[in-house]
Design an enzyme around this catalytic site. Structure first.
Site, mmCIF file in Angstrom:
data_model
loop_
_atom_site.group_PDB
_atom_site.id
_atom_site.type_symbol
_atom_site.label_atom_id
_atom_site.label_comp_id
_atom_site.label_asym_id
_atom_site.label_seq_id
_atom_site.Cartn_x
_atom_site.Cartn_y
_atom_site.Cartn_z
ATOM 1 C CB CYS A 78 -0.882 -0.114 0.945
ATOM 2 S SG CYS A 78 -2.397 0.742 0.795
ATOM 3 C CG HIS A 172 -2.993 -3.138 4.243
ATOM 4 N ND1 HIS A 172 -2.328 -2.532 4.970
ATOM 5 C CD2 HIS A 172 -3.612 -2.193 3.212
ATOM 6 C CE1 HIS A 172 -2.354 -1.189 4.823
ATOM 7 N NE2 HIS A 172 -3.301 -1.097 3.836
ATOM 8 C CD GLU A 174 -0.125 -5.033 6.388
ATOM 9 O OE1 GLU A 174 -0.152 -5.486 5.177
ATOM 10 O OE2 GLU A 174 -0.411 -4.069 6.639
HETATM 11 N N1 GLN Z 1 -3.766 6.135 1.153
HETATM 12 C C1 GLN Z 1 -2.450 6.083 1.730
HETATM 13 C C2 GLN Z 1 -1.434 6.981 0.990
HETATM 14 O O1 GLN Z 1 -1.635 7.601 -0.132
HETATM 15 C C3 GLN Z 1 -1.984 4.334 1.559
HETATM 16 C C4 GLN Z 1 -3.166 3.795 2.369
HETATM 17 C C5 GLN Z 1 -2.506 2.500 3.015
HETATM 18 O O2 GLN Z 1 -1.214 2.317 3.073
HETATM 19 N N2 GLN Z 1 -3.241 1.968 3.687
HETATM 20 O O3 GLN Z 1 -0.387 7.107 1.371
#
Ligand code: GLN
Length: 198
Positions: A78, A172, A174
């Site tokens: 992410c 994610h 994890e």
């Molecule tokens: N929306 C977050 C960002 O732009 C990322 C979201 C996440 O890591 N769950 O940094």
């Protein structure tokens, strides 16, 4: 195997727990000297602009960039994927990109209603059935370069990919209660490390 987990902000504890459950030794990384001696690195989810700022103020950005560029097996999830990407379509002007995966990423691209969702994902080469994809204000990968291997897609768009020793997911793993992606990452990292030593 010493598994560094960038621990400046975000979901680093869950990654450390997953890595420990698989027999690796998690090392929380908050300062440049802590990068010494790690065999693999995980860049967790969180808020990528905050992580970017903390990477600069902690002095980690230079050494981290060097280790990743020199082929340290790295998994970004992410916000960690945003960090590994080559191009950020809507990041802050000063937001850092490590460029380990040749892709273009748009942050928070699923929009408000579907900002967070869970969906089963078919992952190439992963035995044991679909993987539970947990998406939280996830980015979207809008382009991948020729060197990027796409391992899973959702609605046609890549959500798990790798380029060499760098792996990245928009979801994610994890938080999925399923260790198979961490397990595969560690297994491949161990194989690559052995090949380098031989
Ligand atoms: N929306 C977050 C960002 O732009 C990322 C979201 C996440 O890591 N769950 O940094």
């Amino acid at each position: 195997m010493k598994a560094g987990v960038l621990a400046l902000q975000g979901a680093f504890r869950e990654h450390a727990e997953a890595l420990a459950a698989l027999g690796a030794e998690p090392v929380e990384i908050r300062a440049p000297e802590q990068l010494a001696g790690i065999d693999v690195l995980v860049l967790p989810g969180g808020e990528s602009t905050t992580v970017s700022r903390l990477l600069v103020t902690s002095g980690l950005i230079g050494p981290l960039r060097d280790r990743v560029a020199s082929g340290l097996p790295t998994l970004g999830t992410c916000a960690g994927l945003i960090l590994l990407a080559g191009e950020l379509l809507d990041g802050r002007p000063d937001q850092v990109c490590l460029g380990a995966i040749d892709c273009s990423v748009r942050r928070n691209a699923y929009g408000r209603q579907v900002a967070s969702f869970e969906t089963p994902l078919e992952v190439a080469g992963l035995p044991g059935g679909p993987f539970p994809g947990v998406f939280i204000r996830a980015p979207v990968i809008e382009r991948t370069g020729p060197e990027v291997e796409v391992l899973a897609r959702h609605e046609g768009r890549p959500v798990l990919c790798r380029q060499g020793a760098a792996w990245a997911s928009t979801f994610h793993p994890e938080l999925a209660g399923d260790l198979r992606i961490h397990q595969r990452f560690l297994a491949e990292a161990g194989r690559m490390t052995r090949e380098v030593r031989q």
